[in-house]
Design a protein around this motif. Structure first.
Motif, PDB file in Angstrom:
ATOM      1  N   PRO A 102       0.814  -1.237   0.000  1.00 38.47           N
ATOM      2  CA  PRO A 102       0.000   0.000   0.000  1.00 38.47           C
ATOM      3  C   PRO A 102       0.835   1.270   0.000  1.00 38.47           C
ATOM      4  N   TRP A 103       2.039   1.229  -0.616  1.00 36.83           N
ATOM      5  CA  TRP A 103       2.952   2.383  -0.601  1.00 36.83           C
ATOM      6  C   TRP A 103       3.208   2.880  -2.033  1.00 36.83           C
ATOM      7  N   ARG A 104       2.226   2.742  -2.893  1.00 37.00           N
ATOM      8  CA  ARG A 104       2.473   3.051  -4.308  1.00 37.00           C
ATOM      9  C   ARG A 104       2.752   4.526  -4.563  1.00 37.00           C
ATOM     10  N   SER A 105       2.232   5.424  -3.745  1.00 33.89           N
ATOM     11  CA  SER A 105       2.546   6.840  -3.947  1.00 33.89           C
ATOM     12  C   SER A 105       4.024   7.108  -3.677  1.00 33.89           C
ATOM     13  N   ALA A 106       4.558   6.507  -2.648  1.00 38.52           N
ATOM     14  CA  ALA A 106       5.997   6.640  -2.389  1.00 38.52           C
ATOM     15  C   ALA A 106       6.804   6.062  -3.543  1.00 38.52           C
ATOM     16  N   ALA A 107       6.337   4.942  -4.101  1.00 39.07           N
ATOM     17  CA  ALA A 107       7.027   4.347  -5.250  1.00 39.07           C
ATOM     18  C   ALA A 107       6.995   5.289  -6.449  1.00 39.07           C
ATOM     19  N   ALA A 108       5.844   5.913  -6.695  1.00 39.23           N
ATOM     20  CA  ALA A 108       5.734   6.849  -7.815  1.00 39.23           C
ATOM     21  C   ALA A 108       6.683   8.030  -7.620  1.00 39.23           C
ATOM     22  N   LEU A 109       6.725   8.590  -6.420  1.00 39.99           N
ATOM     23  CA  LEU A 109       7.635   9.697  -6.152  1.00 39.99           C
ATOM     24  C   LEU A 109       9.095   9.270  -6.335  1.00 39.99           C
TER      25      LEU A 109
END
Length: 214
Positions: free
Chosen positions: A190-197
């Motif tokens: 559930p950390w996909r926003s961190a991955a995108a950044l």
């Protein structure tokens, strides 16, 4: 929902992400430190994202600067509705974007769209609520959720910089399609926003420019 606009939350998510997928440690080493980038929510934030659709970061920034100088039209839906027909000459907004903003402003004014309520929905429902308005696609909805609401688990697979960055960093076939990228990114929930950044930052370092879309 933990908001990734907070540095401590973003740092924690990145640590969990790299621990979960050790391949990303090398990506992090190239990318360097990550910092949140926050924009206002509501009409102003969504308007900024719409301005940036299908444009370079530099072009989008220039248009937003001119738009934001037109009184409250870029911040208040009612002010926008008073000015959109004759008060935006020279801003650089396409006719389609002007009409998209008109639809959003009308929906907000009539109470059909509640952006505060939308950002509290699960991602799929929030995207569905936004994309019912012509001119707002999944990319626009996802970028709004990430940068204006701080949602922690969004990965905009339609973003070209992310497609190129993930392909290069992980040694995948060039030109990865959104559906394939979605499958790759699903492992980072559930950390996909961190991955995108992380991957935007990696792309920016590799190409010596700011790669974040807003």
């Amino acid at each position: 929902m933990q908001n990734i606009h907070q540095q401590a939350v973003l740092d924690a998510h990145l640590l969990q992400l790299v621990s979960h997928d050790p391949r990303l440690e090398a990506v992090r080493q190239v990318a360097g430190p990550l910092h949140p980038r926050m924009h206002p929510s509501g009409f102003e934030g969504l308007a900024r994202v719409i301005c940036g659709q299908q444009l370079s970061v530099a072009s989008a920034g220039a248009i937003w600067q001119r738009f934001s100088e037109r009184g409250d039209a870029a911040r208040d839906p009612q002010a926008y509705l008073l000015r959109y027909e004759t008060g935006l000459e020279g801003v650089g907004l396409s006719r389609s974007k002007i009409l998209t903003l008109q639809r959003v402003a009308q929906a907000l004014g009539q109470g059909q769209l509640d952006l505060d309520a939308v950002v509290g929905l699960p991602v799929a429902q929030a995207i569905a609520a936004l994309t019912q308005y012509k001119g707002i696609g999944p990319w626009t909805a996802e970028i709004y959720l990430m940068f204006c609401a701080g949602h922690p688990d969004v990965f905009p697979v339609g973003d070209l910089a992310l497609q190129k960055s993930v392909s290069q960093a992980l040694g995948l076939e060039p030109g990865i399609k959104p559906a394939a990228l979605a499958r790759v990114a699903s492992a980072w929930a559930p950390w996909r926003s961190a991955a995108a950044l992380l991957f935007w930052r990696y792309y920016g370092v590799q190409n010596r420019k700011d790669a974040l879309p807003v």
